[in-house]
Write an enzyme that holds these catalytic residues in place. Structure first.
Site, PDB file in Angstrom:
ATOM      1  NE  ARG A  42      -9.680  14.612  -0.186  1.00 60.72           N
ATOM      2  CZ  ARG A  42      -9.286  13.510  -0.783  1.00 60.72           C
ATOM      3  NH1 ARG A  42      -9.622  12.338  -0.251  1.00 60.72           N
ATOM      4  NH2 ARG A  42      -8.559  13.555  -1.872  1.00 60.72           N
ATOM      5  CG  HIS A  46      13.136   2.230   1.712  1.00 66.78           C
ATOM      6  ND1 HIS A  46      14.273   1.465   1.741  1.00 66.78           N
ATOM      7  CD2 HIS A  46      12.164   1.488   2.320  1.00 66.78           C
ATOM      8  CE1 HIS A  46      14.021   0.308   2.315  1.00 66.78           C
ATOM      9  NE2 HIS A  46      12.749   0.298   2.690  1.00 66.78           N
TER      10      HIS A  46
END
Length: 274
Positions: free
Chosen positions: A226, A157
């Site tokens: 991370r 989308h």
């Protein structure tokens, strides 16, 4: 019927109490399991089960999946489920690829004439992985991808609210190839988003959401993912660290010897100090 059930469940009548007693006894019933009897039964069951699943894999699941492949190498193996493949695209597999359990492959042909999934030699994908290919997803050699991992090169989308409200497809700029280089390990339930490259030898911890590139030989974790560790130090860094430790050790030793010599001098009579 409801009245009868209520009667048997709650009445103090002898018939109701007897029925409840019989029910409790049946629910708690166990049978002895003498090994000379049950072990042969178990072995026969396991042999029949293994034969059934082996036949399902070799005669049904693998041939059906290979019929979707543009090209596949030797030793490609599936599990005992038929993988769910939606849309049309190219599936290119190397040698000894293992696609275990049931995996969902979705190809979105509106973004490319030939959306392509490429998986290198000796790579394995676990049960309930989901791969959405709008343009290109490339998985290298010797990769280990655990169960439930999602890899997509398009979100499906548009991020712009008005375009999404109108039901429009995402723009071409939001459809970005994914590259997973050789010898990468991705933990269960991780998500790899469009445009990400995961460097060689890296580890993506379970449940991580990878939104940006991962350098080679790096461990990432979290949402968003991370860097939490490095799996390989540079040779120059290791040599420099060793040299620094050696220099520091030598300096400390020289300083200790000088301090000891000064202490001995200070303890002698003045006339004896040269």
């Amino acid at each position: 019927m409801k009245n009868l059930y209520r009667f048997l469940a709650s009445s103090d009548h002898g018939v109701a109490r007897a029925a409840r007693h019989v029910r409790r006894e049946l629910r708690g019933l166990t049978l002895p399991a003498p090994r000379p009897v049950v072990v042969p039964v178990r072995l026969a069951y396991e042999a029949a089960r293994d034969l059934y699943y082996y036949g399902s894999r070799v005669l049904v699941c693998e041939p059906i999946f290979k019929s979707y492949c543009t090209r596949y190498g030797k030793g490609v193996r599936t599990g005992t489920f038929i993988h769910f493949i939606q849309g049309r695209g190219n599936i290119v597999l190397g040698d000894n690829v293992v696609l275990d359990g049931k995996i969902n492959f979705t190809f979105a042909a509106r973004f490319s004439d030939s959306p392509t999934l490429t998986i290198g030699d000796d790579t394995g994908l676990g049960h309930e992985c989901r791969i959405v290919v709008a343009k290109s997803i490339t998985i290298g050699k010797h990769c280990r991808i655990a169960s439930g991992v999602h890899i997509l090169d398009s979100s499906g989308h548009p991020s712009e609210p008005e375009a999404r409200k109108q039901g429009l497809p995402p723009p071409d700029s939001e459809v970005r190839p994914v590259v997973i280089e050789d010898n990468v390990w991705i933990g269960a339930r991780a998500m790899i988003f469009p445009g990400v490259t995961i460097g060689e030898g890296s580890v993506v911890s379970a449940g991580s959401v990878v939104l940006a590139d991962v350098p080679p030989y790096t461990v990432v974790a979290g949402n968003p993912a991370r860097r939490v560790a490095s799996l390989r130090a540079e040779p120059a860094q290791r040599a420099g660290s060793a040299g620094a430790r050696l220099d520091a050790s030598s300096a400390n030793g020289a300083g200790a010897r000088a301090a000891d010599h000064a202490a001995r001098k200070s303890s002698l009579p003045p006339d004896s100090v040269s």
